[in-house]
Scaffold this motif. Structure first.
Motif, mmCIF file in Angstrom:
data_model
loop_
_atom_site.group_PDB
_atom_site.id
_atom_site.type_symbol
_atom_site.label_atom_id
_atom_site.label_comp_id
_atom_site.label_asym_id
_atom_site.label_seq_id
_atom_site.Cartn_x
_atom_site.Cartn_y
_atom_site.Cartn_z
ATOM 1 N N GLN A 1 4.512 14.587 26.291
ATOM 2 C CA GLN A 1 5.375 15.282 27.248
ATOM 3 C C GLN A 1 6.840 15.263 26.810
ATOM 4 O O GLN A 1 7.631 16.108 27.210
ATOM 5 C CB GLN A 1 5.262 14.630 28.638
ATOM 6 C CG GLN A 1 3.913 14.856 29.320
ATOM 7 C CD GLN A 1 2.837 13.930 28.771
ATOM 8 O OE1 GLN A 1 3.020 12.709 28.739
ATOM 9 N NE2 GLN A 1 1.712 14.480 28.357
ATOM 10 N N LEU A 2 7.197 14.270 25.993
ATOM 11 C CA LEU A 2 8.563 14.117 25.475
ATOM 12 C C LEU A 2 8.462 13.371 24.157
ATOM 13 O O LEU A 2 7.655 12.445 24.022
ATOM 14 C CB LEU A 2 9.428 13.354 26.475
ATOM 15 C CG LEU A 2 10.851 12.977 26.068
ATOM 16 C CD1 LEU A 2 11.771 12.970 27.296
ATOM 17 C CD2 LEU A 2 10.926 11.596 25.380
ATOM 18 N N GLU B 1 12.649 17.637 24.989
ATOM 19 C CA GLU B 1 12.497 17.361 26.415
ATOM 20 C C GLU B 1 11.199 17.869 27.032
ATOM 21 O O GLU B 1 10.855 17.484 28.154
ATOM 22 C CB GLU B 1 13.702 17.950 27.160
ATOM 23 C CG GLU B 1 15.007 17.287 26.727
ATOM 24 C CD GLU B 1 16.256 18.072 27.099
ATOM 25 O OE1 GLU B 1 17.360 17.511 26.963
ATOM 26 O OE2 GLU B 1 16.130 19.243 27.509
ATOM 27 N N CYS B 2 10.479 18.731 26.312
ATOM 28 C CA CYS B 2 9.215 19.264 26.830
ATOM 29 C C CYS B 2 8.398 19.799 25.660
ATOM 30 O O CYS B 2 8.957 20.168 24.621
ATOM 31 C CB CYS B 2 9.459 20.351 27.873
ATOM 32 S SG CYS B 2 10.417 21.754 27.245
ATOM 33 N N LEU C 1 12.590 22.598 34.169
ATOM 34 C CA LEU C 1 11.716 21.426 34.073
ATOM 35 C C LEU C 1 11.616 20.751 35.436
ATOM 36 O O LEU C 1 12.527 20.824 36.254
ATOM 37 C CB LEU C 1 12.254 20.446 33.030
ATOM 38 C CG LEU C 1 12.427 20.999 31.606
ATOM 39 C CD1 LEU C 1 12.854 19.882 30.663
ATOM 40 C CD2 LEU C 1 11.157 21.676 31.103
ATOM 41 N N SER D 1 9.696 15.060 37.510
ATOM 42 C CA SER D 1 9.126 13.986 36.704
ATOM 43 C C SER D 1 9.568 14.094 35.251
ATOM 44 O O SER D 1 9.765 13.072 34.575
ATOM 45 C CB SER D 1 7.596 14.007 36.785
ATOM 46 O OG SER D 1 7.081 15.222 36.272
ATOM 47 N N GLN D 2 9.763 15.317 34.756
ATOM 48 C CA GLN D 2 10.250 15.489 33.391
ATOM 49 C C GLN D 2 11.687 14.996 33.265
ATOM 50 O O GLN D 2 12.045 14.364 32.269
ATOM 51 C CB GLN D 2 10.139 16.959 32.977
ATOM 52 C CG GLN D 2 8.701 17.418 32.767
ATOM 53 C CD GLN D 2 8.595 18.913 32.554
ATOM 54 O OE1 GLN D 2 8.843 19.691 33.482
ATOM 55 N NE2 GLN D 2 8.250 19.337 31.360
ATOM 56 N N GLU E 1 11.609 11.227 32.947
ATOM 57 C CA GLU E 1 11.223 10.769 31.613
ATOM 58 C C GLU E 1 12.365 10.940 30.619
ATOM 59 O O GLU E 1 12.551 10.109 29.728
ATOM 60 C CB GLU E 1 9.985 11.527 31.127
ATOM 61 C CG GLU E 1 8.730 11.303 31.952
ATOM 62 C CD GLU E 1 8.208 9.871 31.910
ATOM 63 O OE1 GLU E 1 8.820 9.022 31.221
ATOM 64 O OE2 GLU E 1 7.190 9.595 32.574
ATOM 65 N N ILE E 2 13.142 12.005 30.773
ATOM 66 C CA ILE E 2 14.270 12.236 29.874
ATOM 67 C C ILE E 2 15.284 11.096 29.991
ATOM 68 O O ILE E 2 15.719 10.517 28.987
ATOM 69 C CB ILE E 2 14.936 13.592 30.181
ATOM 70 C CG1 ILE E 2 14.014 14.747 29.767
ATOM 71 C CG2 ILE E 2 16.288 13.709 29.476
ATOM 72 C CD1 ILE E 2 14.445 16.103 30.304
#
Length: 331
Positions: free
Chosen positions: A74-75, A106-107, A117, A120-121, A124-125
């Motif tokens: 995802q990252l 980032e994705c 995004l 949740s993304q 994570e970043i």
């Protein structure tokens, strides 16, 4: 009417010239093409499935059971293939050339706009940022780290796929040294943080405070260099970004996403930079310095005046930006 303001922290001087907002603009840039071309998709080196086109991953958020440098992430964080600093200290050049330059992808899909995004993304970043800063803190050859994002042509992005970057070095930039000296001097003279003045009323009654959350203040600096320049500052006034707790990072990721969406609603689709400004690793918690996330909308090129004088012309007073952002973030 024009007004000149100098920022006590950064030392930068800005001329506020609201009349400039009315000038005719003959050139037009579309920072976000409405359609993604097949050529863009095929040439995207950061896309999932093209892991062999980057350097080996240094950190990743992956689905259970997937392997490093394979699909299923995802990252990803990878070393920049074209680094600004060399990861090897060459004695002939002097050890201060040593540094680290990383890319945070980032994705996995091709996406040019970070605002598309999900929450949740974003989480994570920001957790990836903290992990990488903490990792480089352990390297005795490194003294300073900065995280930055360039989005769009005016923001300086060379690739469309959503990503940000980290540079760690032995060199502490002059701009950071200026901020440290100003913060330390203010703290020694007053016993309070210079960063607190960003959300307090100025002598002329102007306040830069947009809003606050359980962990952060959102402010438009008194001498903003860019229209709608906005900073996020921890309420704890912590010195170092990597001191942030999980709860603080979750608040920061949600707040950053909301702020970028609010700016997009006000300004339309636009290019921008954001920077996480955190001091050198050795900076004491008693220095009076506080890390911050700074968003710089890039609505126009820097021109000859700015390059020649290191002064800035801003057509939007920060107090105007504060009121517009308040309304947008409250809606």
């Amino acid at each position: 009417m024009s007004e000149i303001r100098t920022d006590p922290l950064t030392g930068y001087t800005t001329i506020f010239a609201p009349e400039r907002a009315q000038r005719p603009i003959a050139l037009s840039l579309d920072p976000t093409p409405s359609e993604i071309t097949q050529e863009q998709l095929e040439s995207d080196p950061f896309a999932e499935g093209k892991e062999d086109e980057t350097t080996p991953e240094l950190y990743a958020v992956r689905s259970a059971g997937t392997q490093p440098n394979q699909p299923g992430w995802q990252l990803r964080v990878v070393a920049n293939k074209y680094p600004a600093l060399t990861p090897y200290a060459v004695a002939a050049c002097g050890s201060n050339h040593y540094g680290v330059h990383e890319v945070i992808v980032e994705c996995p899909q091709f996406e040019t706009q970070i605002t598309r995004l999900g929450s949740s993304q974003f989480q994570e970043i920001f957790r990836a940022y903290r992990q990488r800063v903490a990792t480089h803190r352990e390297d005795p050859q490194l003294d300073y780290v900065i995280i930055f994002k360039n989005q769009g042509i005016l923001g300086g992005a060379s690739l469309g796929h959503a990503h940000s970057q980290l540079v760690a070095s032995q060199m502490v930039p002059e701009a950071m040294q200026q901020e440290l000296k100003a913060a330390q001097k203010h703290f020694a003279e007053t016993g309070s943080s210079l960063f607190e003045t960003l959300f307090q009323k100025q002598p002329n009654g102007v306040s830069g405070l947009v809003m606050s959350t359980p962990h952060f203040y959102v402010v438009c600096p008194y001498a903003s260099r860019f229209a709608f320049e906005t900073w996020i500052i921890p309420r704890t006034l912590n010195t170092h970004f990597d001191q942030s707790t999980d709860q603080e990072l979750d608040d920061l990721s949600d707040l950053s996403r909301r702020l970028l969406l609010a700016l997009e609603d006000i300004l339309g689709s636009h290019d921008f930079n954001f920077v996480i400004q955190t001091p050198p690793f050795a900076t004491s918690d008693q220095s009076g310095y506080t890390w911050s996330l700074r968003v710089y909308p890039r609505l126009a090129h820097l021109a000859g005046f700015e390059l020649a004088t290191n002064m800035y012309i801003n057509p939007v007073f920060p107090e105007q930006a504060v009121e517009m952002l308040k309304k947008q973030l409250d809606s």
